[in-house]
Write a protein that holds these residues in place. Structure first.
Motif, PDB file in Angstrom:
ATOM      1  N   CYS A 102      38.097  39.643  40.173  1.00 11.63           N
ATOM      2  CA  CYS A 102      37.318  39.275  41.356  1.00 11.63           C
ATOM      3  C   CYS A 102      36.035  40.095  41.330  1.00 11.63           C
ATOM      4  O   CYS A 102      34.942  39.550  41.370  1.00 11.63           O
ATOM      5  CB  CYS A 102      38.139  39.567  42.615  1.00 11.63           C
ATOM      6  N   ARG A 126      34.224  35.703  34.364  1.00 10.24           N
ATOM      7  CA  ARG A 126      33.794  35.762  35.759  1.00 10.24           C
ATOM      8  C   ARG A 126      33.893  37.201  36.267  1.00 10.24           C
ATOM      9  O   ARG A 126      34.584  38.052  35.683  1.00 10.24           O
ATOM     10  CB  ARG A 126      34.600  34.836  36.653  1.00 10.24           C
ATOM     11  N   LYS A 131      29.589  41.311  46.274  1.00  6.40           N
ATOM     12  CA  LYS A 131      30.780  40.699  46.839  1.00  6.40           C
ATOM     13  C   LYS A 131      30.615  40.366  48.307  1.00  6.40           C
ATOM     14  O   LYS A 131      30.333  41.253  49.114  1.00  6.40           O
ATOM     15  CB  LYS A 131      31.977  41.664  46.694  1.00  6.40           C
ATOM     16  N   HIS A 272      41.319  31.424  44.508  1.00  9.64           N
ATOM     17  CA  HIS A 272      40.919  31.408  45.911  1.00  9.64           C
ATOM     18  C   HIS A 272      41.530  30.210  46.632  1.00  9.64           C
ATOM     19  O   HIS A 272      41.730  30.241  47.841  1.00  9.64           O
ATOM     20  CB  HIS A 272      39.394  31.397  46.042  1.00  9.64           C
ATOM     21  N   GLU A 298      41.182  34.388  38.530  1.00  6.95           N
ATOM     22  CA  GLU A 298      41.029  35.847  38.532  1.00  6.95           C
ATOM     23  C   GLU A 298      42.157  36.520  37.750  1.00  6.95           C
ATOM     24  O   GLU A 298      43.337  36.195  37.923  1.00  6.95           O
ATOM     25  CB  GLU A 298      41.004  36.356  39.977  1.00  6.95           C
ATOM     26  N   ASP A 309      40.947  41.142  46.119  1.00  8.12           N
ATOM     27  CA  ASP A 309      41.736  39.941  45.820  1.00  8.12           C
ATOM     28  C   ASP A 309      42.916  40.154  44.856  1.00  8.12           C
ATOM     29  O   ASP A 309      43.330  39.210  44.163  1.00  8.12           O
ATOM     30  CB  ASP A 309      40.817  38.822  45.276  1.00  8.12           C
ATOM     31  N   GLN A 312      45.983  37.687  44.622  1.00  9.15           N
ATOM     32  CA  GLN A 312      45.880  36.361  43.985  1.00  9.15           C
ATOM     33  C   GLN A 312      45.487  36.484  42.512  1.00  9.15           C
ATOM     34  O   GLN A 312      45.182  35.480  41.866  1.00  9.15           O
ATOM     35  CB  GLN A 312      44.853  35.499  44.730  1.00  9.15           C
TER      36      GLN A 312
HETATM   37 MN    MN Z   1      37.821  36.883  44.628  1.00  8.87          MN
END
Ligand code: MN
Ligand code: PEP
Length: 341
Positions: A102, A126, A131, A272, A298, A309, A312
């Motif tokens: 993330c 990524r 953020k 997400h 992620e 994050d 997830q």
């Molecule tokens: Mn994220």
């Protein structure tokens, strides 16, 4: 209507076309992109396209009934290919995989992630250095210095970078170190940002707004395209619904709908989209079957220690499993498509 002009059209010839559009009660907007020179006509009156189409200086004319024009598949039937150079692309008929944390957190984290991606043959990483956080007290990213550090390692490894741009003033400073600018879900309708990204000649991925409709996402893409940048990717990342069992509701419906409405590549973000680590894989595979041209997710060497994050985020083992299954699922889908029932 969309009129494609000859590239070296003389000003008086163009004026004449615009005048004719005006006579037909169409408001003309001139658009110049990396690939073309267009006049977009907005109006309602019925007319025979031969009334304009045969005028000098015109390459092509299309009637597009959608309110968005240049991103519509009614105008451009052939899918758009996003070429990132060095043999890396995002396009229909391929599955682009983009993975990474993330947030970019440290040199070590970047090194470990790149090693992991390289082992899986993934070419796009990524990570956020700016953020958008719901709370101002959460980690807000390493900023431009983090991006430079990341870029040095990524370039050396032949990896492309997708990262979020949050405001207009960041576009220029990020430019040398970015391959794809990500417009986050909180900025989908930041029209100033979209206008400015229209002036850039690098790819832009626009995420669907948290409460945004599919059409609103297409209008946002139209902003960037009509600003001059055709290198666009759309991303379904889940929307806010009344459901509380998941962080968002990944709207898989949006994938085939977008694929029909637009020629732009469509990517899904299951991380997400559902927000729960153990459900990322099934949603990612479902998105492939729904027709996504790419998946962005992620991953982190230690998700439980991630700055953002973590809940997830897949660990590297889970990430490896996912990539294997993504490739197998994509192949299965291609085979099914090519097999007559
Ligand atoms: Mn994220
Ligand atoms: C992200 O990709 O880390 C992110 C913040 O995504 P979104 O804008 O979809 O919330």
């Amino acid at each position: 209507m969309i009129i494609q002009l000859e590239s070296n059209i003389a000003a008086p010839v163009k004026e004449k076309i615009m005048q004719r559009m005006g006579d037909l009660k169409y408001k003309a907007t001139e658009v110049k992109t990396q690939h073309g020179h267009y006049l977009i006509g907005i109006g309602k009156s019925d007319f025979d396209i031969r009334e304009i189409g045969f005028m000098p200086g015109i390459l092509d004319i299309h009637i597009v009934s959608d309110d968005y024009k240049l991103v519509s598949r009614k105008w451009k039937v052939k899918p758009t290919l996003i070429d990132l150079g060095d043999g890396v692309s995002i396009e229909e008929g391929q599955l682009a995989i983009m993975a990474g944390p993330c947030s970019i957190e440290s040199e070590k984290q970047v090194a470990l992630t790149i090693e992991h991606l390289k082992a899986m043959g993934i070419k796009i990483m990524r990570g956020g250095v700016y953020k958008p956080r719901s709370s101002p007290y959460s980690f807000r990213g390493m900023g431009i210095d983090g991006l430079k550090m990341w870029y040095e390692q990524a370039r050396a490894a032949g990896i492309k970078i997708i990262t979020e741009v949050m405001q207009v003033s960041q576009i220029e400073e990020m430019y040398p170190y970015t391959d794809i600018y990500q417009v986050g879900a909180r900025n989908t309708q930041n029209f100033n940002l979209l206008d400015e990204l229209g002036r850039v000649d690098k790819a832009v991925m626009i995420k669907r707004g948290i409460s945004g409709t599919i059409d609103e996402l297409l209008y946002s893409a139209e902003y960037v395209f009509s600003g001059g940048n055709e290198k666009l990717i759309l991303c379904e990342r889940g929307i806010r619904t009344y459901e509380t069992a998941s962080r968002n509701t990944l709207d898989l419906n949006a994938i085939p709908i977008l694929k029909e409405k637009t020629h732009l590549p469509v990517v899904a973000d299951p991380s997400h989209g559902i927000g729960v680590r153990r459900f990322v894989e099934p949603m990612a595979l479902a998105a492939v079957m729904a027709g996504a041209d790419g998946i962005i997710y992620e991953t982190h060497q230690k998700p439980e220690e991630a700055f953002s994050d973590g809940q997830q985020t897949l660990n590297f083992q889970e990430s490896l499993q996912l990539v294997r299954k993504l490739k197998a699922t994509f192949e299965l889908k291609q085979n099914l498509q090519n097999t007559p029932v």
